[in-house]
Design a protein around this motif. Structure first.
Motif, PDB file in Angstrom:
ATOM      1  N   ASN A 137       9.114  11.261  -6.513  1.00  0.00           N
ATOM      2  CA  ASN A 137       8.232  10.218  -6.003  1.00  0.00           C
ATOM      3  C   ASN A 137       8.884   9.510  -4.815  1.00  0.00           C
ATOM      4  OD1 ASN A 137       6.491   7.989  -5.715  1.00  0.00           O
ATOM      5  ND2 ASN A 137       7.362   6.919  -7.480  1.00  0.00           N
ATOM      6  N   LEU A 138       8.114   9.381  -3.739  1.00  0.00           N
ATOM      7  CA  LEU A 138       8.540   8.588  -2.575  1.00  0.00           C
ATOM      8  C   LEU A 138       7.309   7.928  -1.954  1.00  0.00           C
ATOM      9  CD1 LEU A 138      11.192  10.624  -0.511  1.00  0.00           C
ATOM     10  CD2 LEU A 138      11.470   8.329  -1.443  1.00  0.00           C
ATOM     11  N   GLY A 139       7.520   6.809  -1.305  1.00  0.00           N
ATOM     12  CA  GLY A 139       6.423   6.133  -0.633  1.00  0.00           C
ATOM     13  C   GLY A 139       5.966   6.893   0.599  1.00  0.00           C
ATOM     14  N   ALA A 140       4.662   7.110   0.724  1.00  0.00           N
ATOM     15  CA  ALA A 140       4.128   7.783   1.913  1.00  0.00           C
ATOM     16  C   ALA A 140       4.472   7.014   3.176  1.00  0.00           C
ATOM     17  CB  ALA A 140       2.619   7.941   1.785  1.00  0.00           C
ATOM     18  N   LEU A 166       3.482  11.313  -3.375  1.00  0.00           N
ATOM     19  CA  LEU A 166       3.642  10.249  -2.380  1.00  0.00           C
ATOM     20  C   LEU A 166       2.828   9.054  -2.850  1.00  0.00           C
ATOM     21  CD1 LEU A 166       2.989  12.387   0.831  1.00  0.00           C
ATOM     22  CD2 LEU A 166       5.209  11.822  -0.186  1.00  0.00           C
ATOM     23  N   HIS A 167       3.480   7.901  -3.007  1.00  0.00           N
ATOM     24  CA  HIS A 167       2.698   6.755  -3.466  1.00  0.00           C
ATOM     25  C   HIS A 167       2.193   5.922  -2.297  1.00  0.00           C
ATOM     26  CE1 HIS A 167       6.833   4.811  -3.627  1.00  0.00           C
ATOM     27  NE2 HIS A 167       6.150   3.822  -3.052  1.00  0.00           N
ATOM     28  N   LEU A 168       0.976   5.421  -2.476  1.00  0.00           N
ATOM     29  CA  LEU A 168       0.313   4.542  -1.517  1.00  0.00           C
ATOM     30  C   LEU A 168       0.307   3.134  -2.121  1.00  0.00           C
ATOM     31  CD1 LEU A 168      -2.773   6.798  -0.647  1.00  0.00           C
ATOM     32  CD2 LEU A 168      -0.605   6.613   0.616  1.00  0.00           C
ATOM     33  N   ASN A 169       1.028   2.222  -1.503  1.00  0.00           N
ATOM     34  CA  ASN A 169       1.194   0.879  -2.079  1.00  0.00           C
ATOM     35  C   ASN A 169       1.040  -0.188  -1.006  1.00  0.00           C
ATOM     36  OD1 ASN A 169       3.589   1.529  -0.733  1.00  0.00           O
ATOM     37  ND2 ASN A 169       4.859   0.314  -2.113  1.00  0.00           N
ATOM     38  N   SER A 170      -0.031  -0.076  -0.235  1.00  0.00           N
ATOM     39  CA  SER A 170      -0.188  -0.925   0.944  1.00  0.00           C
ATOM     40  C   SER A 170      -0.180  -2.417   0.599  1.00  0.00           C
ATOM     41  CB  SER A 170      -1.477  -0.560   1.684  1.00  0.00           C
ATOM     42  OG  SER A 170      -2.595  -0.596   0.800  1.00  0.00           O
ATOM     43  N   LEU A 171      -0.925  -2.823  -0.415  1.00  0.00           N
ATOM     44  CA  LEU A 171      -0.961  -4.253  -0.738  1.00  0.00           C
ATOM     45  C   LEU A 171       0.365  -4.745  -1.305  1.00  0.00           C
ATOM     46  CD1 LEU A 171      -3.967  -4.202  -0.050  1.00  0.00           C
ATOM     47  CD2 LEU A 171      -4.328  -5.736  -1.989  1.00  0.00           C
ATOM     48  N   GLN A 172       1.030  -3.899  -2.075  1.00  0.00           N
ATOM     49  CA  GLN A 172       2.353  -4.280  -2.570  1.00  0.00           C
ATOM     50  C   GLN A 172       3.299  -4.545  -1.411  1.00  0.00           C
ATOM     51  OE1 GLN A 172       4.533  -1.308  -4.772  1.00  0.00           O
ATOM     52  NE2 GLN A 172       6.141  -2.741  -5.377  1.00  0.00           N
ATOM     53  N   GLU A 178      10.543  -7.406   1.428  1.00  0.00           N
ATOM     54  CA  GLU A 178      11.132  -6.388   2.314  1.00  0.00           C
ATOM     55  C   GLU A 178      10.098  -5.352   2.746  1.00  0.00           C
ATOM     56  OE1 GLU A 178      13.426  -7.405  -1.423  1.00  0.00           O
ATOM     57  OE2 GLU A 178      11.558  -6.370  -0.961  1.00  0.00           O
ATOM     58  N   GLY A 179       8.812  -5.681   2.646  1.00  0.00           N
ATOM     59  CA  GLY A 179       7.754  -4.694   2.770  1.00  0.00           C
ATOM     60  C   GLY A 179       7.699  -3.943   4.085  1.00  0.00           C
ATOM     61  N   ASN A 180       7.327  -2.647   3.978  1.00  0.00           N
ATOM     62  CA  ASN A 180       7.061  -1.792   5.140  1.00  0.00           C
ATOM     63  C   ASN A 180       5.550  -1.702   5.286  1.00  0.00           C
ATOM     64  OD1 ASN A 180       9.721   0.325   3.984  1.00  0.00           O
ATOM     65  ND2 ASN A 180       9.846  -1.238   5.563  1.00  0.00           N
ATOM     66  N   THR A 181       5.004  -2.270   6.339  1.00  0.00           N
ATOM     67  CA  THR A 181       3.556  -2.469   6.412  1.00  0.00           C
ATOM     68  C   THR A 181       2.844  -1.645   7.479  1.00  0.00           C
ATOM     69  OG1 THR A 181       3.905  -4.397   7.841  1.00  0.00           O
ATOM     70  CG2 THR A 181       3.732  -4.809   5.475  1.00  0.00           C
ATOM     71  N   ASP A 182       3.544  -0.701   8.110  1.00  0.00           N
ATOM     72  CA  ASP A 182       2.902   0.154   9.106  1.00  0.00           C
ATOM     73  C   ASP A 182       2.363   1.403   8.417  1.00  0.00           C
ATOM     74  OD1 ASP A 182       2.013   1.635  11.209  1.00  0.00           O
ATOM     75  OD2 ASP A 182       3.984   1.907  12.154  1.00  0.00           O
ATOM     76  N   PHE A 183       1.083   1.378   8.067  1.00  0.00           N
ATOM     77  CA  PHE A 183       0.431   2.511   7.416  1.00  0.00           C
ATOM     78  C   PHE A 183      -0.413   3.322   8.405  1.00  0.00           C
ATOM     79  CE2 PHE A 183       1.936   0.567   3.676  1.00  0.00           C
ATOM     80  CZ  PHE A 183       1.738   1.418   2.598  1.00  0.00           C
ATOM     81  N   SER A 184      -0.211   3.108   9.692  1.00  0.00           N
ATOM     82  CA  SER A 184      -1.021   3.803  10.691  1.00  0.00           C
ATOM     83  C   SER A 184      -0.651   5.284  10.784  1.00  0.00           C
ATOM     84  CB  SER A 184      -0.825   3.146  12.063  1.00  0.00           C
ATOM     85  OG  SER A 184       0.522   3.236  12.480  1.00  0.00           O
ATOM     86  N   GLY A 185      -1.672   6.124  10.971  1.00  0.00           N
ATOM     87  CA  GLY A 185      -1.452   7.544  11.209  1.00  0.00           C
ATOM     88  C   GLY A 185      -0.886   8.317  10.041  1.00  0.00           C
ATOM     89  N   LEU A 186      -0.949   7.770   8.826  1.00  0.00           N
ATOM     90  CA  LEU A 186      -0.265   8.420   7.708  1.00  0.00           C
ATOM     91  C   LEU A 186      -0.962   9.684   7.224  1.00  0.00           C
ATOM     92  CD1 LEU A 186       1.160   5.676   5.309  1.00  0.00           C
ATOM     93  CD2 LEU A 186       2.396   7.302   6.749  1.00  0.00           C
ATOM     94  N   LYS A 204      -0.613   9.392  -4.895  1.00  0.00           N
ATOM     95  CA  LYS A 204      -1.059   8.456  -5.918  1.00  0.00           C
ATOM     96  C   LYS A 204      -1.147   7.046  -5.368  1.00  0.00           C
ATOM     97  CE  LYS A 204       1.653   7.252  -9.354  1.00  0.00           C
ATOM     98  NZ  LYS A 204       1.769   5.774  -9.328  1.00  0.00           N
ATOM     99  N   GLU A 205      -2.023   6.257  -5.962  1.00  0.00           N
ATOM    100  CA  GLU A 205      -2.011   4.815  -5.749  1.00  0.00           C
ATOM    101  C   GLU A 205      -0.977   4.227  -6.718  1.00  0.00           C
ATOM    102  OE1 GLU A 205      -2.672   1.582  -5.465  1.00  0.00           O
ATOM    103  OE2 GLU A 205      -3.423   1.577  -3.435  1.00  0.00           O
ATOM    104  N   VAL A 206      -0.852   2.906  -6.724  1.00  0.00           N
ATOM    105  CA  VAL A 206       0.126   2.286  -7.617  1.00  0.00           C
ATOM    106  C   VAL A 206      -0.509   1.231  -8.524  1.00  0.00           C
ATOM    107  CG1 VAL A 206       2.050   2.695  -6.030  1.00  0.00           C
ATOM    108  CG2 VAL A 206       0.824   0.502  -5.940  1.00  0.00           C
ATOM    109  N   GLY A 207      -1.841   1.235  -8.619  1.00  0.00           N
ATOM    110  CA  GLY A 207      -2.471   0.294  -9.516  1.00  0.00           C
ATOM    111  C   GLY A 207      -3.693  -0.394  -8.954  1.00  0.00           C
ATOM    112  N   PHE A 208      -4.129   0.022  -7.756  1.00  0.00           N
ATOM    113  CA  PHE A 208      -5.338  -0.553  -7.166  1.00  0.00           C
ATOM    114  C   PHE A 208      -6.458   0.470  -7.022  1.00  0.00           C
ATOM    115  CE2 PHE A 208      -1.802  -3.188  -5.513  1.00  0.00           C
ATOM    116  CZ  PHE A 208      -2.138  -4.360  -6.172  1.00  0.00           C
TER     117      PHE A 208
END
Length: 355
Positions: A137-140, A166-172, A178-186, A204-208
């Motif tokens: 598991n790694l964040g997309a 690959l987990h999708l955790n945009s709102l988290q 320490e969030g990484n918030t650039d989800f463009s072009g993924l 996968k999502e992470v709960g949303f």
């Protein structure tokens, strides 16, 4: 942005990733981190009892297959943790017990071990789980922060995994200090990764939750499976609320307590639009009855996360008993509706929506 530019965005987090994972476990055990005002949706469904199932209960079979891997149960320990000595011990226990009982196993984000190789042993679960499917598991979003194909392959190798999610955790990430918030072009980068890795890649999502249209786009991009990880269980916005010292972000988290798509709705919609796609249903599942509903709605595997955590921290015996209970409940549902196999459960007409 080319790969060199993305590599320049990889910065050491303010808090080491492994330390953050330990804090996540503590918060999930000690604080109210469930979403409020939203449920998994499983309570809206019920099975019609079959008074004459024409089955021998002892012969009801939980055996199935997922992405070409045979498993003794259609059940998954969802990605939870790793990255510290304490969470590594939890992963070891999860792996041992999952292997003994025939559950598939997902590990928490392997990012900590990719960034800090000395933490790799906390994710090396294959030695404890030689007989079951293991999902790394790694964040997309790390595709936008310098992680290369080799980094994702490293995560697979560390866990000895059969596949990667690959987990999708945009709102988290928005509420994480320490969030990484650039989800463009993924989506395009996910497609490239799916083509390059030598193991199946899921998302996968992470709960949303995940809707059917997004799942359709992910399958088209090469995803071997999706895990809807719907709302109704852990809210990672609420988890990060306890970690965030910014008063605006902490207060804003309350407005998102009911954010997400209920798990039952996700499974049903994804399966309707993607009848052949491999599908994991997770998010707020607590019992074997919930698992049966998830499978009857269209999931291939039913995933459990935080509802197992307390037992996983306690002991091998406590965790094994918890998994055995879920299995027993699932088999009892199958017996109660006259479904002798997982395929028969998946195709049942005896799941009805409550009025």
């Amino acid at each position: 942005m080319n790969e060199q530019e993305r590599a320049g965005k990889r910065l050491l987090p303010e808090v080491a990733t492994g330390e953050r994972k330990l804090e996540h476990v503590r918060l999930c055990l000690e604080e109210n981190v469930a979403g409020e005002g939203i449920t998994s949706g499983m309570e809206r469904y019920a099975f019609r009892h079959n008074p004459l199932p024409e089955l021998n209960f002892d012969e009801v079979s939980l055996e199935t297959a997922f992405i070409g891997k045979k498993v003794r149960t259609p059940l998954l320990i969802s990605s939870m943790t790793g990255g510290s000595e304490t969470t590594g011990a939890i992963n070891e226990r999860l792996a041992r017990v999952a292997n003994a009982r025939g559950w598939a196993l997902g590990v928490g984000s392997v990012r900590a071990a990719v960034e800090q190789p000395e933490l790799a042993h906390t994710f090396e679960v294959r030695r404890w789980a030689p007989d079951i499917p293991v999902i790394a598991n790694l964040g997309a979003v790390q595709l936008n922060y310098g992680f290369t194909t080799a980094d994702f392959q490293r995560a697979v190798d560390i866990a000895g995994a059969d596949m990667l999610v690959l987990h999708l955790n945009s709102l988290q990430e928005i509420f994480q200090p320490e969030g990484n918030t650039d989800f463009s072009g993924l989506l395009h980068r996910i497609e490239e990764l799916c083509a390059k890795l030598d193991v199946p890649v899921g998302v996968k999502e992470v709960g949303f939750g995940m809707d059917g249209e997004m799942a359709q786009r992910l399958y088209a991009a090469g995803a071997a499976f999706v895990d809807v990880a719907g709302a109704g269980g852990t809210s990672w916005v609420q988890v990060e609320k306890y970690r965030n010292t910014n008063p605006v972000r902490r207060a804003a988290a309350e407005a998102f307590a009911d954010w997400g798509i209920p798990t039952a709705d996700c499974i049903r919609e994804v399966r309707t639009l993607n009848p052949a796609g491999a599908l994991i249903g997770s998010g707020g599942l607590h019992s074997g009855v919930d698992a049966a509903k998830a499978i009857a709605l269209g999931a291939d595997l039913a995933g459990f996360g935080r509802s197992l955590l307390e037992s996983a921290v306690a002991s091998d015996e406590a965790l094994s008993q918890r998994l055995e209970q879920v299995e027993f409940e699932l088999r009892t549902v199958m017996f109660g509706i006259g479904a002798g196999t997982v395929d028969e459960l998946r195709g049942t007409s005896r799941l009805i929506e409550r009025r």
